[in-house]
Design an enzyme around this catalytic site. Structure first.
Site, PDB file in Angstrom:
ATOM      1  N   ASN A 152      -5.606 -21.034  24.451  1.00  0.00           N
ATOM      2  CA  ASN A 152      -4.896 -20.724  23.204  1.00  0.00           C
ATOM      3  C   ASN A 152      -5.703 -19.834  22.266  1.00  0.00           C
ATOM      4  O   ASN A 152      -5.144 -19.196  21.390  1.00  0.00           O
ATOM      5  CB  ASN A 152      -4.495 -22.010  22.481  1.00  0.00           C
ATOM      6  CG  ASN A 152      -5.616 -23.007  22.385  1.00  0.00           C
ATOM      7  OD1 ASN A 152      -6.189 -23.410  23.403  1.00  0.00           O
ATOM      8  ND2 ASN A 152      -5.964 -23.391  21.187  1.00  0.00           N
ATOM      9  N   GLN A 180       0.598 -22.527  26.317  1.00  0.00           N
ATOM     10  CA  GLN A 180       0.509 -21.110  25.939  1.00  0.00           C
ATOM     11  C   GLN A 180       1.168 -20.170  26.941  1.00  0.00           C
ATOM     12  O   GLN A 180       1.269 -18.966  26.683  1.00  0.00           O
ATOM     13  CB  GLN A 180      -0.959 -20.703  25.740  1.00  0.00           C
ATOM     14  CG  GLN A 180      -1.594 -21.321  24.500  1.00  0.00           C
ATOM     15  CD  GLN A 180      -0.971 -20.844  23.192  1.00  0.00           C
ATOM     16  OE1 GLN A 180      -0.412 -19.744  23.114  1.00  0.00           O
ATOM     17  NE2 GLN A 180      -1.049 -21.664  22.159  1.00  0.00           N
ATOM     18  N   HIS A 202       7.762 -25.278  20.479  1.00  0.00           N
ATOM     19  CA  HIS A 202       7.533 -24.387  19.323  1.00  0.00           C
ATOM     20  C   HIS A 202       6.673 -23.179  19.659  1.00  0.00           C
ATOM     21  O   HIS A 202       6.529 -22.275  18.843  1.00  0.00           O
ATOM     22  CB  HIS A 202       6.994 -25.169  18.115  1.00  0.00           C
ATOM     23  CG  HIS A 202       5.548 -25.575  18.194  1.00  0.00           C
ATOM     24  ND1 HIS A 202       4.537 -24.743  17.802  1.00  0.00           N
ATOM     25  CD2 HIS A 202       4.951 -26.720  18.595  1.00  0.00           C
ATOM     26  CE1 HIS A 202       3.372 -25.366  17.952  1.00  0.00           C
ATOM     27  NE2 HIS A 202       3.603 -26.564  18.446  1.00  0.00           N
ATOM     28  N   THR A 238      14.251 -42.925  21.012  1.00  0.00           N
ATOM     29  CA  THR A 238      15.544 -42.241  21.011  1.00  0.00           C
ATOM     30  C   THR A 238      15.360 -40.753  21.253  1.00  0.00           C
ATOM     31  O   THR A 238      14.465 -40.129  20.667  1.00  0.00           O
ATOM     32  CB  THR A 238      16.242 -42.472  19.645  1.00  0.00           C
ATOM     33  OG1 THR A 238      16.418 -43.884  19.490  1.00  0.00           O
ATOM     34  CG2 THR A 238      17.596 -41.778  19.582  1.00  0.00           C
ATOM     35  N   CYS A 326     -11.650 -25.454  10.848  1.00  0.00           N
ATOM     36  CA  CYS A 326     -12.293 -26.120   9.714  1.00  0.00           C
ATOM     37  C   CYS A 326     -12.112 -27.622   9.870  1.00  0.00           C
ATOM     38  O   CYS A 326     -11.019 -28.136   9.735  1.00  0.00           O
ATOM     39  CB  CYS A 326     -11.635 -25.652   8.424  1.00  0.00           C
ATOM     40  SG  CYS A 326     -12.433 -26.286   6.965  1.00  0.00           S
TER      41      CYS A 326
HETATM   42  C1  LIG Z   1      -2.943 -25.037  24.676  1.00  0.00           C
HETATM   43  C2  LIG Z   1      -2.307 -25.994  23.728  1.00  0.00           C
HETATM   44  N1  LIG Z   1      -2.177 -27.281  24.087  1.00  0.00           N
HETATM   45  C3  LIG Z   1      -1.605 -28.181  23.282  1.00  0.00           C
HETATM   46  C4  LIG Z   1      -1.116 -27.815  22.037  1.00  0.00           C
HETATM   47  C5  LIG Z   1      -0.492 -28.859  21.164  1.00  0.00           C
HETATM   48  O1  LIG Z   1       0.886 -28.724  21.161  1.00  0.00           O
HETATM   49  P1  LIG Z   1       1.777 -29.389  19.984  1.00  0.00           P
HETATM   50  O2  LIG Z   1       1.506 -28.575  18.750  1.00  0.00           O
HETATM   51  O3  LIG Z   1       3.179 -29.260  20.457  1.00  0.00           O
HETATM   52  O4  LIG Z   1       1.345 -30.795  19.847  1.00  0.00           O
HETATM   53  C6  LIG Z   1      -1.231 -26.483  21.624  1.00  0.00           C
HETATM   54  C7  LIG Z   1      -0.726 -26.061  20.307  1.00  0.00           C
HETATM   55  O5  LIG Z   1      -0.463 -24.911  20.039  1.00  0.00           O
HETATM   56  C8  LIG Z   1      -1.850 -25.545  22.488  1.00  0.00           C
HETATM   57  O6  LIG Z   1      -2.021 -24.277  22.143  1.00  0.00           O
END
Ligand SMILES: Cc1ncc(COP(=O)(O)O)c(C=O)c1O
Length: 395
Positions: A152, A180, A202, A238, A326
């Site tokens: 990410n 990602q 998302h 649910t 941070c």
């Molecule tokens: C590689 C990776 N794993 C896990 C997550 C966590 O996903 P979530 O925000 O849906 O909990 C992210 C969040 O962007 C991510 O980039």
């Protein structure tokens, strides 16, 4: 500056208008609980099943191998903690890499505190996991290998199919965090040889708070959530019906646009890198130059803090991220960059720019115009940057 230029698509993406439209009826018109037996509930249950089938098809899975969760964090936690509990008679050793998302790393740390042994396989300077290191790390008591599909922060894409071959030969379960890559790269759980795969809606222009865990048939993992019998008793709670509808629409849109989006974003990303590297001295690319996500540019600049760049770009209406997180009030350099061998003082000067469907050539040209003066201003104020010194701050 009225318009916001959003260049942080690795953090989250805006839900597509079609996704929002697909979700709307399921909030207050068709609001039935899919676990009920009257027709309002059955309508919702049917829609959830249709969505499940479509999503399964998009990743080469069967519908009964898809489990809806609240997102990437839950899917990662469930895959790791659920395997650890269910497979502890076989062993208490798990393997991961040093550059995983915190959802994986902290689940592993939690297990370590509870008597499990974790091997963290190192990566090279571009963030790539070495196959031989994975192979060597596997022991008779290894129960899981968890390696992310693409990172990410730096966007490096791992050799997942090759790792899948190694884990299959060894008879060890393989979990992949594909948060990602879902919607950006073709995903096929068979070709990749994975047993578990995490997705979050998302990150692919779907809604927040919904995701999935692909769980290969007959894979034994314990539930994380206990309660109702939803998801065949393996994930109680649910169903988030609007979220599931939105995620199905997001997968559908991604399937139709994937190749075109990737080509367009990669071309803009390359234009950005050329513009910045031609104009700014002491700027370096983080991550593998070739095996990287099409929308990811991660750079480090000598003599500046990532956070300072973010704040000044924000004043220009531009949203980007730094490699640093941070935590508890102190600025920790990114564990990913450190694992790639980048010294802490250089890791602090990193910036992640991630493009998306809405990014235009004008946005990129605007960035190329406003960023170099920001760098100059910050370097003028920097106690560690010396403009006339050829060694810069590296010595
Ligand atoms: C590689 C990776 N794993 C896990 C997550 C966590 O996903 P979530 O925000 O849906 O909990 C992210 C969040 O962007 C991510 O980039």
């Amino acid at each position: 500056m009225d318009k916001i230029i959003y260049l942080d698509h690795a953090s989250t993406t805006p839900a597509d208008a079609e996704v929002v439209t697909a979700m709307l009826p399921w909030h207050s018109e068709q609001f039935g609980n899919p676990s009920t037996v009257y027709s309002l509930g059955l309508t919702a249950a049917h829609a959830v099943q249709v969505a499940r089938e479509a999503i399964a098809k998009a990743i080469g899975a069967d519908a009964d191998e898809i489990y809806f969760t609240s997102g990437g964090t839950e899917s990662d936690d469930w895959a790791i903690l659920g395997t650890a509990e269910a497979q502890q008679k076989k062993g208490r050793h798990l393997i991961t890499s040093t550059i995983e998302h915190h959802a994986v790393l902290e689940s592993m740390e939690y297990l370590e505190k509870h008597g499990y042994e974790i091997t963290r396989v190192a990566v090279d300077g571009g963030g790539l996991v070495d196959l031989e290191s994975v192979r060597r790390a596997i022991r008779p008591d290894t129960i899981l290998v968890s390696v992310m599909h693409a990172n990410n922060e730096v966007g490096t894409i791992q050799p997942i199919a090759e790792i899948g071959k190694i884990t299959r030969e060894a008879g060890v379960l393989f979990h992949v965090d594909a948060v990602q890559t879902a919607g950006k790269l073709p995903l096929d759980v068979e070709a990749l040889g994975v047993d578990m795969l995490s997705v979050s809606a998302h990150n692919l222009y779907g809604p927040k708070g919904i995701g999935l865990l692909y769980l290969r048939k007959r894979t034994r993992i314990s539930p994380l959530f206990h309660g109702g019998g939803q998801e065949k008793g393996r994930r109680a709670g649910t169903h988030n019906v609007p979220g599931i509808m939105g995620m199905a629409k997001a997968f559908e849109l991604a399937g139709a646009r994937m190749g075109g989006d990737a080509d367009r974003e990669a071309a803009l990303r390359d234009r950005l890198w050329q513009g910045l590297s031609g104009d700014i001295e002491a700027i370096y690319l983080n991550g593998d130059p070739v095996r990287r996500l099409p929308n990811n540019l991660n750079v480090r600049l000598d003599g500046i803090e990532g956070e300072a760049m973010i704040l000044m770009l924000d004043m220009e209406g531009i949203c980007v991220s730094s490699g640093s997180a941070c935590t508890t009030g102190s600025l920790e350099p990114s564990h990913v960059l450190l694992a790639m061998g980048i010294p802490a003082e250089h890791a602090h000067g990193s910036l992640r720019v991630t493009l998306g469907r809405g990014t235009t050539a004008e946005d990129i040209d605007h960035f190329i115009k406003v960023f170099p003066p920001i760098v100059s201003r910050l370097r003028e104020m920097s106690p560690v940057w010396c403009a006339n010194c050829a060694c810069k701050q590296r010595n």
